[in-house]
Design a protein around this motif. Structure first.
Motif, PDB file in Angstrom:
ATOM      1  N   VAL A 194       0.815  -1.240   0.080  1.00 56.37           N
ATOM      2  CA  VAL A 194       0.061   0.391  -0.194  1.00 56.37           C
ATOM      3  C   VAL A 194       0.644   1.111   0.254  1.00 56.37           C
ATOM      4  CG1 VAL A 194      -1.662   1.289   0.694  1.00 56.37           C
ATOM      5  CG2 VAL A 194      -1.935  -0.761   1.531  1.00 56.37           C
ATOM      6  N   LYS A 195       0.307   1.981  -0.688  1.00 59.00           N
ATOM      7  CA  LYS A 195       1.520   3.115  -0.848  1.00 59.00           C
ATOM      8  C   LYS A 195       0.715   4.446   0.380  1.00 59.00           C
ATOM      9  CE  LYS A 195       3.562   1.516  -4.076  1.00 59.00           C
ATOM     10  NZ  LYS A 195       4.159   2.144  -5.678  1.00 59.00           N
ATOM     11  N   ILE A 196       1.654   5.115   0.893  1.00 59.02           N
ATOM     12  CA  ILE A 196       0.968   6.192   2.341  1.00 59.02           C
ATOM     13  C   ILE A 196       1.861   7.279   1.660  1.00 59.02           C
ATOM     14  CG2 ILE A 196       0.695   6.191   4.260  1.00 59.02           C
ATOM     15  CD1 ILE A 196       0.183   2.975   4.638  1.00 59.02           C
ATOM     16  N   LYS A 237      -1.761   9.453   7.909  1.00 52.33           N
ATOM     17  CA  LYS A 237      -1.212   8.268   7.123  1.00 52.33           C
ATOM     18  C   LYS A 237      -2.528   7.896   6.172  1.00 52.33           C
ATOM     19  CE  LYS A 237       1.702   6.399  10.201  1.00 52.33           C
ATOM     20  NZ  LYS A 237       2.381   4.942  11.178  1.00 52.33           N
ATOM     21  N   ILE A 238      -1.958   8.238   5.076  1.00 52.55           N
ATOM     22  CA  ILE A 238      -2.623   8.309   3.673  1.00 52.55           C
ATOM     23  C   ILE A 238      -2.411   7.250   2.595  1.00 52.55           C
ATOM     24  CG2 ILE A 238      -4.173   9.504   2.307  1.00 52.55           C
ATOM     25  CD1 ILE A 238      -3.560  12.552   3.234  1.00 52.55           C
ATOM     26  N   CYS A 288      -6.777   7.339   6.455  1.00 52.18           N
ATOM     27  CA  CYS A 288      -7.309   8.358   5.423  1.00 52.18           C
ATOM     28  C   CYS A 288      -7.349   7.095   4.054  1.00 52.18           C
ATOM     29  CB  CYS A 288      -7.813   9.575   5.139  1.00 52.18           C
ATOM     30  SG  CYS A 288      -8.210   9.810   3.594  1.00 52.18           S
ATOM     31  N   ILE A 289      -8.091   6.512   3.341  1.00 51.41           N
ATOM     32  CA  ILE A 289      -8.357   6.157   1.734  1.00 51.41           C
ATOM     33  C   ILE A 289      -8.480   6.714   0.363  1.00 51.41           C
ATOM     34  CG2 ILE A 289      -8.049   4.277   0.489  1.00 51.41           C
ATOM     35  CD1 ILE A 289      -8.566   2.291   3.209  1.00 51.41           C
ATOM     36  N   ILE A 290      -7.226   6.973  -0.384  1.00 52.15           N
ATOM     37  CA  ILE A 290      -7.931   7.887  -1.331  1.00 52.15           C
ATOM     38  C   ILE A 290      -7.740   6.369  -2.545  1.00 52.15           C
ATOM     39  CG2 ILE A 290      -7.365   9.104  -2.873  1.00 52.15           C
ATOM     40  CD1 ILE A 290      -6.235  11.347  -1.280  1.00 52.15           C
ATOM     41  N   PHE A 291      -9.266   6.079  -2.989  1.00 48.10           N
ATOM     42  CA  PHE A 291      -9.790   5.015  -3.943  1.00 48.10           C
ATOM     43  C   PHE A 291      -9.204   5.860  -5.182  1.00 48.10           C
ATOM     44  CE2 PHE A 291     -11.149   2.295  -6.659  1.00 48.10           C
ATOM     45  CZ  PHE A 291     -10.771   1.007  -6.429  1.00 48.10           C
ATOM     46  N   VAL A 292      -8.547   5.853  -6.286  1.00 48.79           N
ATOM     47  CA  VAL A 292      -9.071   5.958  -7.671  1.00 48.79           C
ATOM     48  C   VAL A 292      -9.308   5.568  -8.309  1.00 48.79           C
ATOM     49  CG1 VAL A 292      -7.650   7.193  -9.745  1.00 48.79           C
ATOM     50  CG2 VAL A 292      -6.820   8.016  -7.334  1.00 48.79           C
ATOM     51  N   ALA A 293     -10.355   5.500  -9.223  1.00 54.75           N
ATOM     52  CA  ALA A 293     -11.051   4.380 -10.112  1.00 54.75           C
ATOM     53  C   ALA A 293     -10.684   4.636 -11.997  1.00 54.75           C
ATOM     54  CB  ALA A 293     -12.314   4.494 -10.259  1.00 54.75           C
TER      55      ALA A 293
END
Length: 544
Positions: A234-236, A243-244, A286-291
């Motif tokens: 996981v890239k953080i 921590k994102i 926090c999780i940012i998901f790019v779709a």
């Protein structure tokens, strides 16, 4: 004058020396008396006088010493004690405040859409002396992004260091100088999972990975990997103690991926995504998901997007950032009755391109703030003030001007000079119509999906959705923006709708995305070519 015979005159010459001597003796006697008086002062009186003088001097010295020692005492003992006491009080107040409200930190985020270079854009960076540089493309946007902690961009194509291998439509290979320019502009998170990422197979994909790893190791590169280990990591990024985590997945690619090395490109697969989200939840706040999803040139999210948005929300994703349609789509906050919540930007449209519709040159910059609260040993995260600010891509090959602007900085004069004027009707690409189109898109209400049948499909290079048994799955739930408008009694295909005075600013004309110099370098003509979108001919968008 006559004196008596017996009168002794003192002023007679013979009497003067005697009188003078007597005077002198009398004066000396008076001096002797004074001297004797001084010399014969009582001893106790002198001692008292000297003692008084000594006392006064001692008092003065003591006063000085008292002042000096008081200052030393204040600086060395009392002031540190006072400061320590104040610090303790402040710390106690902070603890009490944190106990009531928690320790709050924030991180600001901006994100933009597709960075897609066609031939005229590529040519714009080539100088007469043979140097290649694209810094000027981003001149008008740097101030808008510089203050954000996280600055995200979708790099739509692979890179090549060999200028002879640079390519535009239909297979894209962009010079690495573009990568240099976007980092110089300030971006620090680069999204790379998209349908063009394998246009030239493993070789150029590996070159792209090496470019980022060698030149910009501190940039967070997501969506592509050089090993299975990296794909499983996981890239953080950590900002202000927050921590994102970043995840980036595409519905598919134009070629179908790298044979035998599926790890190189993150494809939308339910099991893989679920696993990575669980990892991210354990490691990050926090999780940012790019779709990379959606139907090209469609401003209404399709059923595939909506089902996945709902699923990602249920899994704990905080923010979803979509792209690929090359046009804006609405954004909003999704919630359910289980307490799940996410902010979804369905599509931010294009950032840099030379496409040929008003909607394709109207992009968006997503902005939001991540707020982390630590209280009673627990942490919570909220996404504050999500918004989209409109962007407009300006290009003119005749003047050599290329680059995005914030719509708030764009002018009617620039709009009249935009190269897109060659491809759409007079009076269509105006500042007023750009504003109206933005408001029109953002005002659409997207009905959340409760379906799940599209979560397990894969999308092949023919853009068919295939289930686990190999059967084609039809989408019977999606609607288009045109259908949405029709339901509201608005005919967006009417001539009046497409004039300068309409309420939407929708543009008629070619649907390709070639450059403004008229060269056939990037045509996405619906009748002849599809670059990986959910075109209606393959992906049925029927009434919702």
């Amino acid at each position: 004058m006559k004196f008596p015979p017996n009168f002794n005159n003192p002023f007679k010459r013979e009497n003067l020396p005697e009188r003078l001597q007597n005077f002198r003796e009398a004066r000396e006697n008076r001096k002797a008396v004074k001297r004797n008086f001084k010399e014969n002062i009582p001893l106790n009186f002198r001692e008292r006088s000297n003692a008084r003088t000594s006392l006064l001097a001692s008092v003065a010295v003591l006063a000085i010493l008292v002042i000096l020692f008081n200052q030393l005492d204040y600086r060395l003992i009392r002031k540190p004690a006072i400061d320590a006491q104040k610090k303790a009080v402040t710390a106690k107040e902070k603890q009490e405040t944190e106990a009531a409200t928690g320790d709050v930190t924030t991180a600001s985020v901006i994100a933009v859409g597709d960075n897609l270079y066609h031939q005229s854009l590529i040519d714009a960076g080539v100088s007469e002396d043979g140097t290649w540089n694209y810094d000027k493309i981003y001149t008008h946007i740097t101030d808008a992004i510089k203050d954000a902690d996280i600055r995200m961009i979708d790099q739509e194509t692979v890179f090549t260091t060999d200028h002879d291998n640079v390519s535009s439509y239909p297979s894209f290979a962009t010079p690495t100088e573009v990568g240099d320019a976007i980092i110089k502009a300030g971006f620090n998170v680069v999204e790379s999972a998209n349908n063009h990422i394998d246009d030239f197979g493993e070789g150029f994909l590996t070159d792209t990975l090496n470019f980022w790893k060698t030149n910009y190791p501190d940039v967070t590169l997501i969506g592509i990997h050089d090993s299975q280990e990296d794909a499983d990591t996981v890239k953080i990024r950590e900002v202000n103690g927050i921590k994102i985590a970043f995840l980036d997945y595409t519905y598919g690619t134009n070629v179908g991926g790298i044979e035998g090395k599926d790890y190189m490109i993150d494809m939308i697969r339910k099991d893989k995504i679920t696993t990575m989200i669980q990892k991210a939840k354990q490691q990050a706040d926090c999780i940012i998901f790019v779709a990379h999803w959606g139907t090209e040139d469609e401003t209404m999210p399709n059923e595939y997007e909506k089902q996945w948005a709902a699923y990602l929300m249920e899994q704990g994703v905080n923010v979803i950032i979509g792209g690929h349609p090359h046009v804006l789509q609405p954004y909003g906050r999704l919630t359910d009755d289980k307490g799940n919540e996410t902010v979804v930007f369905y599509s931010l449209g294009n950032f840099v391109s030379t496409q040929q519709k008003l909607e394709e040159l109207l992009g968006g910059m997503a902005k939001f703030t991540i707020q982390k609260t630590a209280k009673d040993g627990k942490t919570s995260v909220k996404i504050l003030t999500p918004t989209v600010e409109p962007l407009v891509m300006h290009y003119n090959s005749d003047s050599g001007e290329f680059g995005p602007y914030m719509l708030s900085d764009y002018t009617e004069e620039l709009a009249s000079q935009n190269g897109v004027q060659k491809y759409i009707g007079d009076g269509v690409f105006t500042l007023d119509n750009l504003k109206k189109k933005f408001n029109e898109i953002m005002s659409m209400n997207v009905t959340p999906s409760t379906g799940t049948n599209l979560l397990d499909v894969t999308i092949n290079t023919d853009l068919n959705m295939i289930d686990s048994s190999g059967n084609v799955v039809e989408d019977t739930a999606s609607i288009t923006a045109e259908q949405y408008y029709a339901d509201k009694g608005i005919d967006i295909t009417s001539e009046s709708f497409n004039t300068a005075d309409n309420s939407s600013g929708s543009a008629e004309g070619s649907s390709d995305d070639s450059s403004d110099d008229g060269s056939d370098d990037g045509s996405y003509d619906d009748s002849s070519y599809d670059d990986g979108s959910y075109d209606d001919s393959y992906y049925d968008d029927s009434e919702e």
